[in-house]
Write a protein that holds these residues in place. Structure first.
Motif, PDB file in Angstrom:
ATOM      1  N   LEU A 196       0.850  -1.154   0.043  1.00 44.45           N
ATOM      2  CA  LEU A 196      -0.091  -0.006   0.077  1.00 44.45           C
ATOM      3  C   LEU A 196       0.791   1.234   0.112  1.00 44.45           C
ATOM      4  N   ARG A 197       2.022   1.266   0.696  1.00 46.51           N
ATOM      5  CA  ARG A 197       2.860   2.431   0.821  1.00 46.51           C
ATOM      6  C   ARG A 197       3.518   2.692  -0.557  1.00 46.51           C
ATOM      7  N   LEU A 198       4.132   1.560  -1.192  1.00 43.69           N
ATOM      8  CA  LEU A 198       4.626   1.588  -2.439  1.00 43.69           C
ATOM      9  C   LEU A 198       3.421   2.271  -3.617  1.00 43.69           C
ATOM     10  N   MET A 199       2.192   1.852  -3.695  1.00 48.22           N
ATOM     11  CA  MET A 199       1.317   2.469  -4.447  1.00 48.22           C
ATOM     12  C   MET A 199       1.051   3.680  -4.253  1.00 48.22           C
ATOM     13  N   ALA A 200       0.831   4.232  -2.704  1.00 52.72           N
ATOM     14  CA  ALA A 200       0.342   5.371  -2.705  1.00 52.72           C
ATOM     15  C   ALA A 200       1.645   6.149  -2.804  1.00 52.72           C
ATOM     16  N   GLU A 201       2.739   6.246  -2.379  1.00 49.17           N
ATOM     17  CA  GLU A 201       3.919   7.141  -2.561  1.00 49.17           C
ATOM     18  C   GLU A 201       4.416   7.139  -4.054  1.00 49.17           C
ATOM     19  N   THR A 202       4.002   6.439  -4.939  1.00 42.34           N
ATOM     20  CA  THR A 202       4.278   6.578  -6.492  1.00 42.34           C
ATOM     21  C   THR A 202       3.580   7.577  -7.054  1.00 42.34           C
ATOM     22  N   GLU A 203       2.342   8.082  -6.422  1.00 37.27           N
ATOM     23  CA  GLU A 203       1.594   9.071  -6.894  1.00 37.27           C
ATOM     24  C   GLU A 203       2.078  10.680  -6.364  1.00 37.27           C
ATOM     25  N   PRO A 204       2.371  11.344  -7.006  1.00 35.81           N
ATOM     26  CA  PRO A 204       2.975  12.671  -6.813  1.00 35.81           C
ATOM     27  C   PRO A 204       1.623  13.671  -5.870  1.00 35.81           C
ATOM     28  N   GLY A 205       2.213  14.191  -4.806  1.00 38.83           N
ATOM     29  CA  GLY A 205       1.325  14.698  -3.742  1.00 38.83           C
ATOM     30  C   GLY A 205       0.802  13.862  -2.574  1.00 38.83           C
ATOM     31  N   VAL A 206       1.291  12.560  -2.480  1.00 39.15           N
ATOM     32  CA  VAL A 206       0.930  11.799  -1.664  1.00 39.15           C
ATOM     33  C   VAL A 206       2.080  11.399  -0.666  1.00 39.15           C
ATOM     34  N   ASP A 207       1.807  11.480   0.589  1.00 40.19           N
ATOM     35  CA  ASP A 207       2.862  11.157   1.539  1.00 40.19           C
ATOM     36  C   ASP A 207       2.263  10.246   2.564  1.00 40.19           C
ATOM     37  N   VAL A 208       3.078   9.065   2.741  1.00 39.25           N
ATOM     38  CA  VAL A 208       2.514   8.176   3.877  1.00 39.25           C
ATOM     39  C   VAL A 208       3.185   8.732   5.016  1.00 39.25           C
ATOM     40  N   VAL A 209       2.486   9.024   6.133  1.00 38.50           N
ATOM     41  CA  VAL A 209       3.269   9.566   7.284  1.00 38.50           C
ATOM     42  C   VAL A 209       3.205   8.489   8.342  1.00 38.50           C
ATOM     43  N   GLY A 210       2.921   7.255   8.402  1.00 35.52           N
ATOM     44  CA  GLY A 210       2.924   6.379   9.364  1.00 35.52           C
ATOM     45  C   GLY A 210       2.253   5.182   8.938  1.00 35.52           C
ATOM     46  N   GLU A 211       2.518   4.147   9.878  1.00 38.74           N
ATOM     47  CA  GLU A 211       1.925   2.719   9.479  1.00 38.74           C
ATOM     48  C   GLU A 211       1.349   2.116  11.030  1.00 38.74           C
ATOM     49  N   ALA A 212       0.135   1.651  10.840  1.00 42.22           N
ATOM     50  CA  ALA A 212      -0.207   0.610  12.091  1.00 42.22           C
ATOM     51  C   ALA A 212      -0.464  -0.829  12.035  1.00 42.22           C
ATOM     52  N   ALA A 213      -0.222  -1.664  12.891  1.00 44.08           N
ATOM     53  CA  ALA A 213      -0.751  -2.970  12.702  1.00 44.08           C
ATOM     54  C   ALA A 213      -1.752  -3.396  13.332  1.00 44.08           C
ATOM     55  N   ASP A 214      -2.477  -2.650  14.258  1.00 45.24           N
ATOM     56  CA  ASP A 214      -4.005  -3.175  14.651  1.00 45.24           C
ATOM     57  C   ASP A 214      -4.896  -1.870  14.806  1.00 45.24           C
ATOM     58  N   GLY A 215      -6.034  -2.033  15.189  1.00 45.71           N
ATOM     59  CA  GLY A 215      -7.022  -0.859  15.230  1.00 45.71           C
ATOM     60  C   GLY A 215      -6.690   0.054  16.377  1.00 45.71           C
ATOM     61  N   ARG A 216      -6.251  -0.356  17.577  1.00 43.61           N
ATOM     62  CA  ARG A 216      -6.007   0.460  18.533  1.00 43.61           C
ATOM     63  C   ARG A 216      -4.897   1.380  18.354  1.00 43.61           C
ATOM     64  N   ALA A 217      -3.566   0.813  17.595  1.00 47.41           N
ATOM     65  CA  ALA A 217      -2.536   1.699  17.191  1.00 47.41           C
ATOM     66  C   ALA A 217      -3.009   2.507  16.048  1.00 47.41           C
ATOM     67  N   ALA A 218      -3.793   2.187  15.202  1.00 45.67           N
ATOM     68  CA  ALA A 218      -4.487   3.238  14.195  1.00 45.67           C
ATOM     69  C   ALA A 218      -4.992   4.292  14.815  1.00 45.67           C
ATOM     70  N   VAL A 219      -5.897   4.246  15.818  1.00 45.54           N
ATOM     71  CA  VAL A 219      -6.609   5.187  16.645  1.00 45.54           C
ATOM     72  C   VAL A 219      -5.506   6.167  17.028  1.00 45.54           C
ATOM     73  N   ALA A 220      -4.389   5.534  17.782  1.00 47.05           N
ATOM     74  CA  ALA A 220      -3.453   6.507  18.554  1.00 47.05           C
ATOM     75  C   ALA A 220      -2.757   7.476  17.372  1.00 47.05           C
ATOM     76  N   LEU A 221      -2.377   6.764  16.400  1.00 47.38           N
ATOM     77  CA  LEU A 221      -1.630   7.201  15.551  1.00 47.38           C
ATOM     78  C   LEU A 221      -2.424   8.484  14.575  1.00 47.38           C
ATOM     79  N   ALA A 222      -3.467   8.099  14.479  1.00 51.38           N
ATOM     80  CA  ALA A 222      -4.391   9.179  13.673  1.00 51.38           C
ATOM     81  C   ALA A 222      -4.554  10.278  14.641  1.00 51.38           C
ATOM     82  N   ARG A 223      -4.923  10.250  15.861  1.00 47.28           N
ATOM     83  CA  ARG A 223      -4.814  11.183  16.868  1.00 47.28           C
ATOM     84  C   ARG A 223      -3.667  12.003  16.789  1.00 47.28           C
ATOM     85  N   SER A 224      -2.511  11.402  16.758  1.00 50.93           N
ATOM     86  CA  SER A 224      -1.067  12.058  16.965  1.00 50.93           C
ATOM     87  C   SER A 224      -0.727  12.622  15.532  1.00 50.93           C
TER      88      SER A 224
END
Length: 219
Positions: free
Chosen positions: A18-46
């Motif tokens: 997903l990172r490779l597909m997203a970052e090949t597009e100009p103007g798209v920057d992957v700022v983080g990754e999470a391996a479960d839902g709880r981590a996703a919530v925490a990272l989305a907040r921060s």
């Protein structure tokens, strides 16, 4: 403007892809990754990403529960749900939550990029592979009497909502109503505000679920 994306999936290889597909597009920057839902919530907040690519089936906390928490808090990123399991139950739950997109992981890369850009722009995208099932399911559950919410819309706003439900773009709606695209955008904003909807995806669901539009009617 750069679109900041957070990826949440319990499979490392999927996240890399997903990172490779997203970052090949100009103007798209992957700022983080999470391996479960709880981590996703925490990272989305921060990290405060613009778009969250969120797998439905994850350990610790499911993607649906993570989406529910973030959307209930307000100010959440636009959420695009990803799944390997094409089930109506997950699909309906995600759309009723108000996510900004729903894609199968088997979707082509260009569709993922389109979903990111569409979600970041405030609109929604449903995987074409499941669109007809969505329409059929919500239409089957439509009420016989028009819901009271429809009475808050003007005649022109109902026409715009009907156009949205039939898959028309703002340009196509504008042409059919002989008005400018800016006018259509204003009507769309009013429709979403009056009906308490987050985006065009929820508007389509509302139109079919309430029987305003039915499968097989003309475009």
């Amino acid at each position: 403007m750069t679109i900041r994306v957070l990826i949440a999936d319990d499979q490392a290889m999927i996240r890399v892809g997903l990172r490779l597909m997203a970052e090949t597009e100009p103007g798209v920057d992957v700022v983080g990754e999470a391996a479960d839902g709880r981590a996703a919530v925490a990272l989305a907040r921060s990290l405060r990403p613009d778009v969250l690519l969120l797998d439905i089936a994850m350990p610790v906390m499911s993607g649906l529960e993570a989406a529910r928490i973030l959307l209930d808090e307000g100010g959440a990123p636009r959420i695009v749900m990803l799944t390997t399991f094409d089930t109506d139950e997950n699909l309906h739950a995600a759309l009723r939550l108000g996510v900004g997109g729903y894609l199968l992981k088997s979707s082509p890369p260009e569709q993922l990029v389109e979903a990111i850009r569409t979600a970041a722009a405030g609109d929604g995208l449903i995987d074409p592979a499941v669109t007809l099932r969505v329409i059929a399911a919500f239409a089957a559950a439509s009420r016989l009497a028009p819901p009271p919410e429809l009475s808050t819309l003007t005649a022109r706003e109902r026409e715009v909502l009907t156009g949205l439900a039939r898959g028309r773009s703002n340009r196509e709606i504008a042409a059919s109503l002989f008005v400018g695209e800016a006018t259509v955008r204003s009507h769309v904003a009013q429709v979403l505000r009056k009906l308490g909807l987050r985006d065009r995806v929820q508007a389509v669901v509302f139109a079919y679920e309430t029987g305003l539009v039915r499968p097989g009617e003309g475009r």
